[in-house]
Write an enzyme that holds these catalytic residues in place. Structure first.
Site, PDB file in Angstrom:
ATOM      1  CB  CYS A  59      54.727  35.558  18.229  1.00 43.55           C
ATOM      2  SG  CYS A  59      53.397  36.015  17.570  1.00 43.55           S
ATOM      3  CB  CYS A  87      54.939  38.940  17.014  1.00 45.48           C
ATOM      4  SG  CYS A  87      54.232  38.681  18.306  1.00 45.48           S
TER       5      CYS A  87
END
Length: 393
Positions: free
Chosen positions: A170, A173
């Protein structure tokens, strides 16, 4: 007694003996032409009978709402969190309205479509989520990695446990990681878990701990959850009571938020400098979804032109794993125009019975994904209003 010969004498339709008739070429040709013509007519009729024709009609809605049409709906998604459920509207004239909230309400439900709490309020944030500037080099590892085996122990050990549920692939993230690890290190220095023990920052890799993330209703990455010891109680429906953080993701904002959490503890000495910042910190958190499903109800007003009503998972600061998303849903109600009361509809059905077969045809229908998670299948439902007819798949 009258004889047969006398009866025949009064025959008005006498037959000509065959030996007195004579066949001709013109008569034969006329007979053949007549037979061919009859066969042609028969073929035409048979072709018309077997041919399937399609007709299209355009009906302009004549409701009293001028250029707009109201669409009311009540749809349950047993596996889509209210945290990310978005109602969008678009049309051929360029209208594109995303995440409509003014006339839409959301309620958390469990997998059996049972409500699990009060209305879910999404909240609004005007600015984009802020992150730290990119810094070269590896970030320090300050947060504690949790797994299914030790998660409950740590959550019940510390008064406050803040967990970052993430996925390595991600991009959001990856942007959060440096600030998260730096904040975890600073909080560990200020509030040593061995001495103070009031707060700890942790992380969970959802690609390795899928069951743990699913148990906490994690559908978007990263998801930051605040667990308070003693308040994370499971109800009969199996949901958790905790909070989500939706604020900025830079180091300064995260440290300020963590300090506000510590200051809220009865045993903590609250500093005056933190008093003024507590409101901003409170606005950055909301109750986490208490279950993994959502019931969406309300209405939208759309222009009377071809367009789409779409319900999807959407976020400007989270990533989604399509292989783990399940858009199965049950349509409780979906209708266009002014709502007809049950009593009025009952009266109309008595007068015109066939109306009941065409009104509210989608109500009560279920569109479910029967495959297991990980099958890389997303079931979605898009309703097309084209020339005021409803097409659905």
């Amino acid at each position: 007694m009258i004889s047969a010969t006398k009866l025949k004498s009064v025959d008005f339709y006498r037959k000509i003996p065959r030996d007195l008739t004579e066949a001709s070429l013109s008569g034969a040709g006329l007979s053949i032409l007549a037979a061919l013509f009859m066969m042609f007519l028969f073929g035409m009729e048979l072709s018309n009978y077997l041919t399937v024709s399609t007709s299209t009609s355009v009906i302009v809605d004549k409701s009293s709402d001028h250029d707009y049409l109201r669409i009311d709906f009540n749809i349950s998604f047993p596996a889509l969190s209210c945290e990310f459920a978005s109602v969008d509207v678009s049309d051929v004239l360029g209208t594109n309205r995303l995440n409509i909230t003014k006339t839409v309400r959301k309620f958390s439900i469990d997998s059996n479509l049972r409500p699990t709490g009060s209305e879910f309020h999404s909240g609004t944030f005007a600015n984009a989520v802020k992150h730290d500037d990119e810094v070269e080099g590896e970030s320090v590892e300050g947060s504690l990695a949790l797994t299914t085996h030790n998660f409950d122990n740590y959550v019940h050990q510390f008064p406050i446990t803040v967990v970052n549920f993430y996925a390595p692939w991600c991009s959001w993230c990856q942007r959060l990681k440096p600030a998260w690890e730096k904040t975890a290190k600073l909080m560990k220095e200020r509030y040593d878990p061995e001495i103070d023990g009031r707060i700890i920052l942790a992380k969970v890799d959802c690609t390795l701990e899928a069951d743990l993330c699913r148990r906490n209703h994690i559908q978007g990455y990263p998801s930051i959850r605040i667990f308070r010891r003693g308040s994370d109680v499971r109800s009969e429906h199996g949901h958790h009571e905790h909070e989500s953080y939706y604020g900025d993701r830079d180091t300064e904002s995260l440290v300020q938020f963590m300090e506000s959490l510590v200051a809220s503890l009865p045993t903590a000495s609250q500093k005056p400098a933190l008093e003024d910042k507590s409101n901003a910190a409170e606005n950055a958190k909301r109750p986490a979804p208490s279950a993994g499903g959502c019931r969406i109800e309300g209405y939208v007003r759309v222009k009377k032109v071809p367009g789409n009503l779409i319900i999807s998972a959407r976020s400007d600061s989270h990533s989604f794993d399509a292989s783990q998303m399940n858009m199965s849903h049950v349509i409780n109600n979906l209708f266009f125009g002014k709502k007809v009361t049950p009593r009025a509809m009952s009266d109309v059905k008595l007068l015109i019975p066939y109306i009941g077969s065409s009104h509210d045809r989608l109500s009560g229908r279920s569109f479910s994904n029967t495959r297991d998670f990980g099958a890389n299948v997303t079931v979605s439902e898009i309703f097309y209003m084209k020339n005021r007819k409803t097409y659905y798949c």
